[in-house]
Design a protein around this motif. Structure first.
Motif, mmCIF file in Angstrom:
data_model
loop_
_atom_site.group_PDB
_atom_site.id
_atom_site.type_symbol
_atom_site.label_atom_id
_atom_site.label_comp_id
_atom_site.label_asym_id
_atom_site.label_seq_id
_atom_site.Cartn_x
_atom_site.Cartn_y
_atom_site.Cartn_z
ATOM 1 N N ALA A 142 49.449 45.048 22.412
ATOM 2 C CA ALA A 142 49.958 45.393 23.738
ATOM 3 C C ALA A 142 48.920 45.070 24.804
ATOM 4 O O ALA A 142 47.714 45.079 24.540
ATOM 5 N N LEU A 143 49.372 44.788 26.016
ATOM 6 C CA LEU A 143 48.433 44.574 27.106
ATOM 7 C C LEU A 143 47.684 45.859 27.438
ATOM 8 O O LEU A 143 46.516 45.836 27.803
ATOM 9 N N LEU A 221 59.674 39.871 30.780
ATOM 10 C CA LEU A 221 59.631 38.467 30.371
ATOM 11 C C LEU A 221 59.028 37.533 31.412
ATOM 12 O O LEU A 221 58.750 36.368 31.098
ATOM 13 N N GLY A 222 58.787 37.994 32.628
ATOM 14 C CA GLY A 222 58.424 37.085 33.699
ATOM 15 C C GLY A 222 56.961 37.020 34.063
ATOM 16 O O GLY A 222 56.604 36.379 35.051
ATOM 17 N N TYR A 223 56.089 37.658 33.295
ATOM 18 C CA TYR A 223 54.676 37.692 33.630
ATOM 19 C C TYR A 223 53.942 36.423 33.184
ATOM 20 O O TYR A 223 54.381 35.701 32.288
ATOM 21 N N LEU A 224 52.780 36.211 33.800
ATOM 22 C CA LEU A 224 51.792 35.264 33.314
ATOM 23 C C LEU A 224 50.605 36.036 32.754
ATOM 24 O O LEU A 224 50.327 37.158 33.206
ATOM 25 N N ASP A 225 49.893 35.452 31.800
ATOM 26 C CA ASP A 225 48.711 36.139 31.286
ATOM 27 C C ASP A 225 47.527 35.916 32.231
ATOM 28 O O ASP A 225 47.653 35.308 33.296
ATOM 29 N N ARG A 226 46.364 36.414 31.857
ATOM 30 C CA ARG A 226 45.180 36.331 32.712
ATOM 31 C C ARG A 226 44.769 34.895 33.010
ATOM 32 O O ARG A 226 44.067 34.633 33.992
ATOM 33 N N HIS A 227 45.197 33.964 32.164
ATOM 34 C CA HIS A 227 44.850 32.557 32.344
ATOM 35 C C HIS A 227 45.938 31.778 33.092
ATOM 36 O O HIS A 227 45.819 30.575 33.282
ATOM 37 N N LEU A 305 50.380 45.384 43.559
ATOM 38 C CA LEU A 305 50.013 44.515 42.443
ATOM 39 C C LEU A 305 48.881 45.130 41.615
ATOM 40 O O LEU A 305 47.915 44.456 41.242
ATOM 41 N N TYR A 306 49.009 46.392 41.286
ATOM 42 C CA TYR A 306 47.922 47.124 40.620
ATOM 43 C C TYR A 306 47.506 46.476 39.301
ATOM 44 O O TYR A 306 46.341 46.518 38.920
ATOM 45 N N GLU A 307 48.456 45.879 38.592
ATOM 46 C CA GLU A 307 48.167 45.376 37.249
ATOM 47 C C GLU A 307 47.601 43.955 37.248
ATOM 48 O O GLU A 307 47.526 43.308 36.198
ATOM 49 N N MET A 308 47.145 43.467 38.400
ATOM 50 C CA MET A 308 46.661 42.102 38.499
ATOM 51 C C MET A 308 45.349 41.882 37.746
ATOM 52 O O MET A 308 44.898 40.745 37.613
ATOM 53 N N ASP A 309 44.716 42.930 37.231
ATOM 54 C CA ASP A 309 43.510 42.724 36.434
ATOM 55 C C ASP A 309 43.846 42.286 35.003
ATOM 56 O O ASP A 309 43.033 41.643 34.343
ATOM 57 N N GLU A 310 45.049 42.604 34.521
ATOM 58 C CA GLU A 310 45.427 42.264 33.147
ATOM 59 C C GLU A 310 46.443 41.134 33.067
ATOM 60 O O GLU A 310 46.649 40.549 32.005
ATOM 61 N N LEU A 311 47.119 40.835 34.158
ATOM 62 C CA LEU A 311 48.110 39.770 34.142
ATOM 63 C C LEU A 311 48.170 39.114 35.508
ATOM 64 O O LEU A 311 47.507 39.547 36.455
ATOM 65 N N ASP A 343 40.193 43.792 43.910
ATOM 66 C CA ASP A 343 41.487 43.431 44.496
ATOM 67 C C ASP A 343 41.695 41.918 44.390
ATOM 68 O O ASP A 343 41.783 41.212 45.393
ATOM 69 N N ALA A 344 41.768 41.411 43.141
ATOM 70 C CA ALA A 344 41.903 39.972 42.916
ATOM 71 C C ALA A 344 42.338 39.724 41.482
ATOM 72 O O ALA A 344 42.118 40.561 40.599
ATOM 73 N N TYR A 345 42.973 38.570 41.250
ATOM 74 C CA TYR A 345 43.210 38.142 39.880
ATOM 75 C C TYR A 345 41.857 37.969 39.183
ATOM 76 O O TYR A 345 40.848 37.674 39.819
ATOM 77 N N ALA A 346 41.855 38.157 37.870
ATOM 78 C CA ALA A 346 40.620 38.008 37.099
ATOM 79 C C ALA A 346 40.218 36.536 37.085
ATOM 80 O O ALA A 346 40.594 35.770 36.200
ATOM 81 N N HIS A 347 39.420 36.122 38.100
ATOM 82 C CA HIS A 347 39.164 34.700 38.280
ATOM 83 C C HIS A 347 38.217 34.114 37.238
ATOM 84 O O HIS A 347 38.084 32.895 37.147
ATOM 85 N N ASP A 348 37.571 34.959 36.441
ATOM 86 C CA ASP A 348 36.770 34.412 35.353
ATOM 87 C C ASP A 348 37.651 33.819 34.255
ATOM 88 O O ASP A 348 37.164 33.127 33.363
ATOM 89 N N SER A 349 38.968 34.088 34.330
ATOM 90 C CA SER A 349 39.902 33.549 33.342
ATOM 91 C C SER A 349 40.610 32.295 33.831
ATOM 92 O O SER A 349 41.483 31.779 33.146
ATOM 93 N N GLY A 350 40.256 31.818 35.014
ATOM 94 C CA GLY A 350 40.888 30.612 35.539
ATOM 95 C C GLY A 350 41.421 30.814 36.939
ATOM 96 O O GLY A 350 41.516 31.943 37.432
ATOM 97 N N LEU A 351 41.766 29.702 37.582
ATOM 98 C CA LEU A 351 42.223 29.719 38.967
ATOM 99 C C LEU A 351 43.709 29.375 39.033
ATOM 100 O O LEU A 351 44.296 28.899 38.058
#
Length: 406
Positions: A142-143, A221-227, A305-311, A343-351
């Motif tokens: 699970a995420l 079904l509509g999410y993207l992963d951290r990458h 967008l609270y969950e933007m650290d994991e997805l 307050d950002a996407y996990a940018h260490d996983s890609g842009l």
């Protein structure tokens, strides 16, 4: 995975001129109907915390759903929305004496538990009530695993339910939660094996249960992963494992089991979208000398967008999508508007590829954010207000509400 043109959600997003989140009630209803077809013997109690919006709760209540409430205010809201108290349970194992007493006064008689201390309090403040004991799971696959704060071991579950019986409560059931956004069928398979072992031992000890609560965890079904890659949960296989698992548990002698589930994000995530706007697209060099693009949006971790650290959420830039026209893109960190580095996407996983021509004020649609967007919003961190919400009715009729939340 942009909403199809001429659908209620697409129409509402295209018509919006300011920032807001829109819920597609017809889509939520269709998702509920599909779930009931896939799992025909399982009752649905919607996890209120996933989307505490009056219109969503009323829509699901009218379809026959109950409510999994984690607090007394959630119970009160669900009751106002039309959920009968008999289709509601107190699903939080963490509760004070006052919480228990208040829920009991509202008429709630089904309580989750995972400790002898909680059962002892229930016997005092909710006498004669029914309890179901939550088993701990690993959360693997699970995420969000949910494996620490809630649930107990099988040995403790036996003690908890025996104590409930001895104190005059009804030991009614067992529950599990395989983790939020569970991406594997194996997570469910392991939970059913654990449930079967405990049910067999309970029968040996003379305790007969009447239900098993399978908790939440069904994925959106509509999410993207951290990458930035599409998440692709094996939903058909998950449904098949659940159907077989319930059949297996139903054959264990000594119990007459009904089955309950507490879906949250599975029912609402893909049927909510935010209309936000671009604050700025800019490029700057960091301490390492590398030049990096940053796309700052008007909403972020603290207002939708609270969950933007994991997805990652899918982004649509409607004014930059022209048929037959090539658009130059740059790869950027996507961030919200606040002075907070989280307050950002996990940018260490890609842009994220975004149009190079984006300008301040351009609209952006943030998809699949119907779950937890309203419940996780702050009341104005850094002065950025929570988003108001709108909804489209089953016939596509747009309605609105100016204040956030439910």
């Amino acid at each position: 995975m942009e909403p199809r043109e001429n659908t209620p959600l697409h129409t509402a997003l295209a018509a919006a001129t300011d920032d807001r989140i829109t819920f597609d009630l017809a889509g939520i209803e269709a998702g509920y109907d599909t779930l009931r077809r896939e799992l025909p013997g399982v009752r649905v109690r919607f996890a209120v915390k996933a989307c505490p919006v009056d219109e969503v709760l009323a829509c699901l209540a009218a379809k026959g759903a109950g409510a999994d409430a984690a607090s007394v205010p959630e119970m009160e809201q669900a009751l106002r929305a039309g959920v009968p108290v008999g289709r509601m349970h107190y699903g939080n194992t963490v509760k004070s004496d006052e919480n228990i007493a208040d829920a009991y006064r509202l008429g709630v008689r089904d309580f989750a538990t995972d400790s002898v201390e909680d059962v002892t309090a229930l016997a005092v403040h909710a006498p004669g009530s029914r309890v179901f004991c939550r088993l701990a799971t690993s959360g693997d696959g699970a995420l969000w695993g949910l494996s620490d704060k809630y649930g107990c071991s099988p040995a403790d579950a036996l003690l908890v339910l025996e104590t409930a019986r001895d104190l005059g409560l009804t030991p009614a059931g067992l529950s599990v939660h395989v983790g939020s956004q569970q991406m594997t069928a194996e997570g469910w398979h392991s939970a059913f094996e654990q449930l079967a072992d405990v049910l067999t031992e309970l029968r040996r000890r003379g305790i007969s249960l009447d239900h098993v609560n399978l908790g939440g965890g069904l994925p959106a079904l509509g999410y993207l992963d951290r990458h930035g890659r599409p998440l692709d949960p094996p939903l058909d296989k998950i449904f098949a494992v659940i159907r077989e698992g319930t059949r297996h548990l139903g054959r264990i002698p000594g119990h007459r089991l009904a089955f309950v589930m507490e879906p949250g994000r599975h029912l609402v995530a893909d049927h909510g979208a935010i209309r936000a706007h671009v604050s700025r697209l800019s490029a700057r060099r960091g301490p390492d000398g590398e030049r990096r693009w940053w796309l700052y949006l008007s909403c972020g971790k603290f207002n939708g967008l609270y969950e933007m650290d994991e997805l990652r959420y899918r982004l649509v830039f409607p004014t930059h999508q022209m048929a037959g026209r090539e658009t130059e893109h740059v790869r950027a960190v996507v961030a919200g508007p606040t002075c907070d580095s989280d307050d950002a996407y996990a940018h260490d996983s890609g842009l994220t590829p975004v149009p190079r021509a984006l300008a301040s004020g351009d609209p952006v649609w943030v998809l699949s954010c119907g779950a937890y967007a309203t419940s996780y919003m702050t009341r104005g961190f850094n002065g950025f207000s929570p988003l108001p919400y709108t909804w489209t009715g089953p016939a596509g009729r747009p309605d609105s509400r100016t204040e956030p939340g439910g």
